[in-house]
Scaffold this motif. Structure first.
Motif, PDB file in Angstrom:
ATOM      1  N   TYR A 130       0.838  -1.196   0.000  1.00  0.00           N
ATOM      2  CA  TYR A 130       0.000   0.000   0.000  1.00  0.00           C
ATOM      3  C   TYR A 130       0.877   1.252   0.000  1.00  0.00           C
ATOM      4  O   TYR A 130       2.022   1.229   0.441  1.00  0.00           O
ATOM      5  CB  TYR A 130      -0.979  -0.003   1.178  1.00  0.00           C
ATOM      6  CG  TYR A 130      -0.330  -0.080   2.546  1.00  0.00           C
ATOM      7  CD1 TYR A 130      -0.066   1.078   3.274  1.00  0.00           C
ATOM      8  CD2 TYR A 130       0.001  -1.306   3.107  1.00  0.00           C
ATOM      9  CE1 TYR A 130       0.515   1.022   4.524  1.00  0.00           C
ATOM     10  CE2 TYR A 130       0.578  -1.378   4.361  1.00  0.00           C
ATOM     11  CZ  TYR A 130       0.833  -0.212   5.064  1.00  0.00           C
ATOM     12  OH  TYR A 130       1.413  -0.285   6.305  1.00  0.00           O
ATOM     13  N   THR A 131       0.322   2.335  -0.521  1.00  0.00           N
ATOM     14  CA  THR A 131       1.060   3.593  -0.633  1.00  0.00           C
ATOM     15  C   THR A 131       0.562   4.642   0.350  1.00  0.00           C
ATOM     16  O   THR A 131       1.245   5.639   0.573  1.00  0.00           O
ATOM     17  CB  THR A 131       0.947   4.174  -2.062  1.00  0.00           C
ATOM     18  OG1 THR A 131      -0.442   4.353  -2.375  1.00  0.00           O
ATOM     19  CG2 THR A 131       1.593   3.243  -3.078  1.00  0.00           C
ATOM     20  N   ALA A 132      -0.615   4.468   0.908  1.00  0.00           N
ATOM     21  CA  ALA A 132      -1.176   5.430   1.858  1.00  0.00           C
ATOM     22  C   ALA A 132      -2.198   4.740   2.744  1.00  0.00           C
ATOM     23  O   ALA A 132      -2.694   3.657   2.413  1.00  0.00           O
ATOM     24  CB  ALA A 132      -1.838   6.585   1.097  1.00  0.00           C
ATOM     25  N   THR A 133      -2.495   5.371   3.868  1.00  0.00           N
ATOM     26  CA  THR A 133      -3.534   4.877   4.765  1.00  0.00           C
ATOM     27  C   THR A 133      -4.497   6.015   5.087  1.00  0.00           C
ATOM     28  O   THR A 133      -4.162   7.186   4.928  1.00  0.00           O
ATOM     29  CB  THR A 133      -2.948   4.341   6.094  1.00  0.00           C
ATOM     30  OG1 THR A 133      -2.279   5.412   6.767  1.00  0.00           O
ATOM     31  CG2 THR A 133      -2.002   3.185   5.848  1.00  0.00           C
ATOM     32  N   ALA A 134      -5.680   5.650   5.519  1.00  0.00           N
ATOM     33  CA  ALA A 134      -6.686   6.625   5.920  1.00  0.00           C
ATOM     34  C   ALA A 134      -7.490   6.054   7.083  1.00  0.00           C
ATOM     35  O   ALA A 134      -7.746   4.846   7.132  1.00  0.00           O
ATOM     36  CB  ALA A 134      -7.614   6.952   4.761  1.00  0.00           C
ATOM     37  N   THR A 135      -7.874   6.909   7.987  1.00  0.00           N
ATOM     38  CA  THR A 135      -8.733   6.499   9.088  1.00  0.00           C
ATOM     39  C   THR A 135     -10.186   6.603   8.632  1.00  0.00           C
ATOM     40  O   THR A 135     -10.586   7.592   8.031  1.00  0.00           O
ATOM     41  CB  THR A 135      -8.494   7.394  10.318  1.00  0.00           C
ATOM     42  OG1 THR A 135      -7.119   7.279  10.692  1.00  0.00           O
ATOM     43  CG2 THR A 135      -9.374   6.969  11.484  1.00  0.00           C
ATOM     44  N   THR A 136     -10.957   5.544   8.896  1.00  0.00           N
ATOM     45  CA  THR A 136     -12.334   5.472   8.422  1.00  0.00           C
ATOM     46  C   THR A 136     -13.164   4.611   9.363  1.00  0.00           C
ATOM     47  O   THR A 136     -12.620   3.915  10.213  1.00  0.00           O
ATOM     48  CB  THR A 136     -12.370   4.876   6.994  1.00  0.00           C
ATOM     49  OG1 THR A 136     -13.723   4.813   6.549  1.00  0.00           O
ATOM     50  CG2 THR A 136     -11.781   3.496   6.947  1.00  0.00           C
ATOM     51  N   PHE A 137     -14.462   4.627   9.198  1.00  0.00           N
ATOM     52  CA  PHE A 137     -15.347   3.726   9.917  1.00  0.00           C
ATOM     53  C   PHE A 137     -15.818   2.586   9.012  1.00  0.00           C
ATOM     54  O   PHE A 137     -16.495   1.676   9.466  1.00  0.00           O
ATOM     55  CB  PHE A 137     -16.566   4.487  10.463  1.00  0.00           C
ATOM     56  CG  PHE A 137     -16.183   5.481  11.523  1.00  0.00           C
ATOM     57  CD1 PHE A 137     -15.978   5.077  12.833  1.00  0.00           C
ATOM     58  CD2 PHE A 137     -16.011   6.813  11.207  1.00  0.00           C
ATOM     59  CE1 PHE A 137     -15.611   5.986  13.815  1.00  0.00           C
ATOM     60  CE2 PHE A 137     -15.642   7.728  12.183  1.00  0.00           C
ATOM     61  CZ  PHE A 137     -15.443   7.318  13.480  1.00  0.00           C
ATOM     62  N   ASP A 138     -15.444   2.620   7.721  1.00  0.00           N
ATOM     63  CA  ASP A 138     -15.882   1.622   6.740  1.00  0.00           C
ATOM     64  C   ASP A 138     -15.441   0.200   7.087  1.00  0.00           C
ATOM     65  O   ASP A 138     -16.111  -0.762   6.727  1.00  0.00           O
ATOM     66  CB  ASP A 138     -15.327   1.933   5.347  1.00  0.00           C
ATOM     67  CG  ASP A 138     -15.899   3.189   4.744  1.00  0.00           C
ATOM     68  OD1 ASP A 138     -16.892   3.714   5.278  1.00  0.00           O
ATOM     69  OD2 ASP A 138     -15.344   3.643   3.729  1.00  0.00           O
ATOM     70  N   CYS A 139     -14.301   0.071   7.739  1.00  0.00           N
ATOM     71  CA  CYS A 139     -13.706  -1.245   7.960  1.00  0.00           C
ATOM     72  C   CYS A 139     -13.765  -1.685   9.411  1.00  0.00           C
ATOM     73  O   CYS A 139     -13.118  -2.646   9.802  1.00  0.00           O
ATOM     74  CB  CYS A 139     -12.252  -1.219   7.501  1.00  0.00           C
ATOM     75  SG  CYS A 139     -12.036  -0.721   5.783  1.00  0.00           S
ATOM     76  N   SER A 140     -14.539  -1.009  10.194  1.00  0.00           N
ATOM     77  CA  SER A 140     -14.594  -1.280  11.623  1.00  0.00           C
ATOM     78  C   SER A 140     -15.505  -2.452  11.940  1.00  0.00           C
ATOM     79  O   SER A 140     -16.631  -2.527  11.471  1.00  0.00           O
ATOM     80  CB  SER A 140     -15.084  -0.036  12.364  1.00  0.00           C
ATOM     81  OG  SER A 140     -15.190  -0.308  13.732  1.00  0.00           O
ATOM     82  N   TYR A 141     -14.986  -3.358  12.757  1.00  0.00           N
ATOM     83  CA  TYR A 141     -15.796  -4.473  13.247  1.00  0.00           C
ATOM     84  C   TYR A 141     -16.677  -4.051  14.415  1.00  0.00           C
ATOM     85  O   TYR A 141     -17.584  -4.762  14.805  1.00  0.00           O
ATOM     86  CB  TYR A 141     -14.902  -5.643  13.691  1.00  0.00           C
ATOM     87  CG  TYR A 141     -14.365  -6.439  12.547  1.00  0.00           C
ATOM     88  CD1 TYR A 141     -15.108  -7.463  11.988  1.00  0.00           C
ATOM     89  CD2 TYR A 141     -13.111  -6.161  12.009  1.00  0.00           C
ATOM     90  CE1 TYR A 141     -14.621  -8.210  10.933  1.00  0.00           C
ATOM     91  CE2 TYR A 141     -12.613  -6.900  10.951  1.00  0.00           C
ATOM     92  CZ  TYR A 141     -13.365  -7.925  10.419  1.00  0.00           C
ATOM     93  OH  TYR A 141     -12.879  -8.649   9.370  1.00  0.00           O
TER      94      TYR A 141
END
Length: 152
Positions: free
Chosen positions: A128-139
């Motif tokens: 991966y080249t970048a990361t982002a904080t999100t709620f899309d992948c939250s369990y």
């Protein structure tokens, strides 16, 4: 029992019996058998996912019900109850259709990995080249998670 429920049970039973008959009639084994299987089944073959699970006596060898899976090959954009090897997902949601307990269960919005895709997990062989904080992948609802911009 309602007429619509009886019809659903008969339809699922017919689909399962048809799938089994096709497998036996064509004498398929191994990978060839899994490519031919799409519909309701007692288990999920390697390389396949399921997008719904229900309890039925179809696959039970006792007086108890057991899970029956709506099995299909993964494809880009499918929301499935499980992820698949070689695939990633870009969103987690919850539904009762994937639950073994009748409550809600995790579902995965499957994606074919491509350069630039923002994904919840980095598949094997990718980086991966970048990361982002999100709620899309939250369990856990309301807890932030990380998304990764894929590169091969």
């Amino acid at each position: 029992m309602s007429t619509s429920r009886t019809f659903r049970i008969l339809r699922r039973t017919t689909l399962t019996i048809t799938a089994v008959m096709v497998l036996f009639a064509t004498n398929l084994t191994g990978a060839s058998a899994t490519r031919a299987l799409t519909g309701w089944a007692c288990s999920t073959p390697p390389g396949y996912v399921y997008d719904e699970v229900q309890y039925s006596y179809q696959c039970s060898q006792s007086s108890w019900t057991s899970p029956v899976y709506h099995v299909l090959a993964p494809y880009d954009g499918l929301t499935a109850c499980v992820s698949a090897t070689g695939w990633t997902y870009d969103q987690i949601t919850y539904t009762s259709g994937c639950s073994f307990l009748g409550t809600t269960a995790t579902t995965f919005h499957l994606r074919q990995p491509v350069d630039g895709l923002w994904a919840c997990v980095v598949p094997s062989g990718w980086s991966y080249t970048a990361t982002a904080t999100t709620f899309d992948c939250s369990y856990t609802t309301g807890v932030p998670s990380t998304k990764f911009q894929l590169v091969h």
